[in-house]
Design a protein around this motif. Structure first.
Motif, PDB file in Angstrom:
ATOM      1  N   GLU A 117     115.549  58.106   1.616  1.00 54.80           N
ATOM      2  CA  GLU A 117     114.372  57.308   1.297  1.00 54.80           C
ATOM      3  C   GLU A 117     114.082  57.168  -0.192  1.00 54.80           C
ATOM      4  OE1 GLU A 117     111.023  57.550   3.986  1.00 54.80           O
ATOM      5  OE2 GLU A 117     111.947  59.262   4.981  1.00 54.80           O
ATOM      6  N   ALA A 118     114.888  57.799  -1.041  1.00 54.43           N
ATOM      7  CA  ALA A 118     114.598  57.810  -2.475  1.00 54.43           C
ATOM      8  C   ALA A 118     114.614  56.411  -3.098  1.00 54.43           C
ATOM      9  CB  ALA A 118     115.591  58.714  -3.207  1.00 54.43           C
ATOM     10  N   LEU A 119     115.533  55.544  -2.660  1.00 56.61           N
ATOM     11  CA  LEU A 119     115.606  54.205  -3.248  1.00 56.61           C
ATOM     12  C   LEU A 119     114.366  53.381  -2.921  1.00 56.61           C
ATOM     13  CD1 LEU A 119     119.370  53.256  -2.695  1.00 56.61           C
ATOM     14  CD2 LEU A 119     118.245  54.024  -4.794  1.00 56.61           C
ATOM     15  N   ARG A 120     113.813  53.576  -1.749  1.00 55.78           N
ATOM     16  CA  ARG A 120     112.600  52.831  -1.371  1.00 55.78           C
ATOM     17  C   ARG A 120     111.355  53.422  -1.995  1.00 55.78           C
ATOM     18  NH1 ARG A 120     110.972  52.267   4.243  1.00 55.78           N
ATOM     19  NH2 ARG A 120     111.929  54.291   4.678  1.00 55.78           N
ATOM     20  N   PHE A 121     111.402  54.725  -2.285  1.00 54.62           N
ATOM     21  CA  PHE A 121     110.224  55.411  -2.813  1.00 54.62           C
ATOM     22  C   PHE A 121     110.615  56.203  -4.073  1.00 54.62           C
ATOM     23  CE2 PHE A 121     109.761  55.169   1.835  1.00 54.62           C
ATOM     24  CZ  PHE A 121     108.598  54.410   1.921  1.00 54.62           C
ATOM     25  N   PRO A 122     110.729  55.518  -5.226  1.00 52.85           N
ATOM     26  CA  PRO A 122     111.153  56.212  -6.453  1.00 52.85           C
ATOM     27  C   PRO A 122     110.233  57.352  -6.855  1.00 52.85           C
ATOM     28  CG  PRO A 122     110.351  53.976  -6.927  1.00 52.85           C
ATOM     29  CD  PRO A 122     110.511  54.075  -5.456  1.00 52.85           C
ATOM     30  N   ASP A 123     108.942  57.247  -6.534  1.00 52.21           N
ATOM     31  CA  ASP A 123     108.026  58.355  -6.846  1.00 52.21           C
ATOM     32  C   ASP A 123     108.417  59.617  -6.084  1.00 52.21           C
ATOM     33  OD1 ASP A 123     106.587  56.827  -8.562  1.00 52.21           O
ATOM     34  OD2 ASP A 123     104.913  56.445  -7.195  1.00 52.21           O
ATOM     35  N   ALA A 125     111.535  60.496  -5.273  1.00 54.65           N
ATOM     36  CA  ALA A 125     112.672  61.085  -5.978  1.00 54.65           C
ATOM     37  C   ALA A 125     112.226  61.796  -7.243  1.00 54.65           C
ATOM     38  CB  ALA A 125     113.694  59.998  -6.307  1.00 54.65           C
ATOM     39  N   THR A 126     111.297  61.190  -7.971  1.00 53.92           N
ATOM     40  CA  THR A 126     110.805  61.790  -9.208  1.00 53.92           C
ATOM     41  C   THR A 126     110.125  63.120  -8.949  1.00 53.92           C
ATOM     42  OG1 THR A 126     110.506  59.630 -10.264  1.00 53.92           O
ATOM     43  CG2 THR A 126     109.263  61.466 -11.183  1.00 53.92           C
ATOM     44  N   TYR A 129     112.716  65.791  -7.912  1.00 47.24           N
ATOM     45  CA  TYR A 129     113.554  66.287  -9.004  1.00 47.24           C
ATOM     46  C   TYR A 129     112.754  67.133  -9.990  1.00 47.24           C
ATOM     47  CZ  TYR A 129     116.791  66.615 -12.839  1.00 47.24           C
ATOM     48  OH  TYR A 129     117.596  67.121 -13.824  1.00 47.24           O
TER      49      TYR A 129
END
Length: 213
Positions: A117-123, A125-126, A129
């Protein structure tokens, strides 16, 4: 009589723990895209206002969940826990804690959710990380820098040393675990994995050559 006013400090802590426990459970059950803050608030018995005031929204709440997970092992290399004059043992202990954390079924599940789901929800992934891998990397780099000053390690960028050490554990074996192709290792297997990989990192794999006579 109904009590009014602000909750006491201990009650606030219990409420926060209950909220994070509930959020973690619902993340595992529904993923991130289908994760509903209203459901979290209802199950944790807190208000939506509390969630937004403390975490800013769904991404912030996920970040707090990840931070609490990483807190379990990110401080293993703190000054109090480092074995004086024995950085190899300190790294082996850290590696064991690290592997125990990242190979747990719930941790594997969280990572799978993130990758999906990281590509759809960049927040998402941030937050993951910054509160997980980055914290671990920076903490480990500080350890290497301290040990370099003490004369134990070569003069290489401590961030590179930390990255290489952590990368040694995110190996083919870990990839198979992530894909469900290997069972969760038990404590004895993790201990061997941690010590063998740490030893290889510290010593390398080239045998010392005996000079020809």
């Amino acid at each position: 009589m109904i009590k009014c006013g602000r909750p006491r400090k201990g009650e606030e802590s219990l409420s926060r723990d209950r909220l994070l426990d509930t959020a973690f459970k619902l993340f595992l059950e529904h993923g991130y895209g289908n994760f509903c803050l209203e459901t979290v608030a209802k199950e944790a018995r807190v208000s939506m206002r509390t969630i937004y005031s403390q975490f800013g929204g769904k991404a912030g709440l996920f970040g707090a969940v990840i931070k609490r997970c990483s807190d379990r092992f990110v401080t293993v290399l703190s000054e109090d826990n480092v074995l004086e004059n024995q950085p190899d043992e300190a790294l082996a202990n850290f590696a064991k804690q690290y592997l125990q954390a990242i190979t747990r079924p719930d941790a594997v599940r969280i990572r799978a959710i993130l990758l999906g789901e990281a590509l759809r929800f960049p927040d998402l992934a941030t937050q993951f990380y910054e509160q997980g891998p980055q914290r671990t990397l920076l903490h480990l780099a500080q350890f290497f820098a301290r040990q370099q000053q003490a004369g134990y390690f070569v003069a290489v960028d401590p961030h590179i040393l930390a990255d290489q050490f952590l990368g040694a554990f995110r190996s083919e074996r870990f990839q198979k675990l992530q894909l469900g192709l290997a069972p969760t290792p038990d404590e004895a297997e993790i201990d061997v994995w941690a010590r063998q990989t740490t030893s290889l990192f510290l010593q390398g794999c080239l045998k010392a050559r005996v000079p020809a006579k």
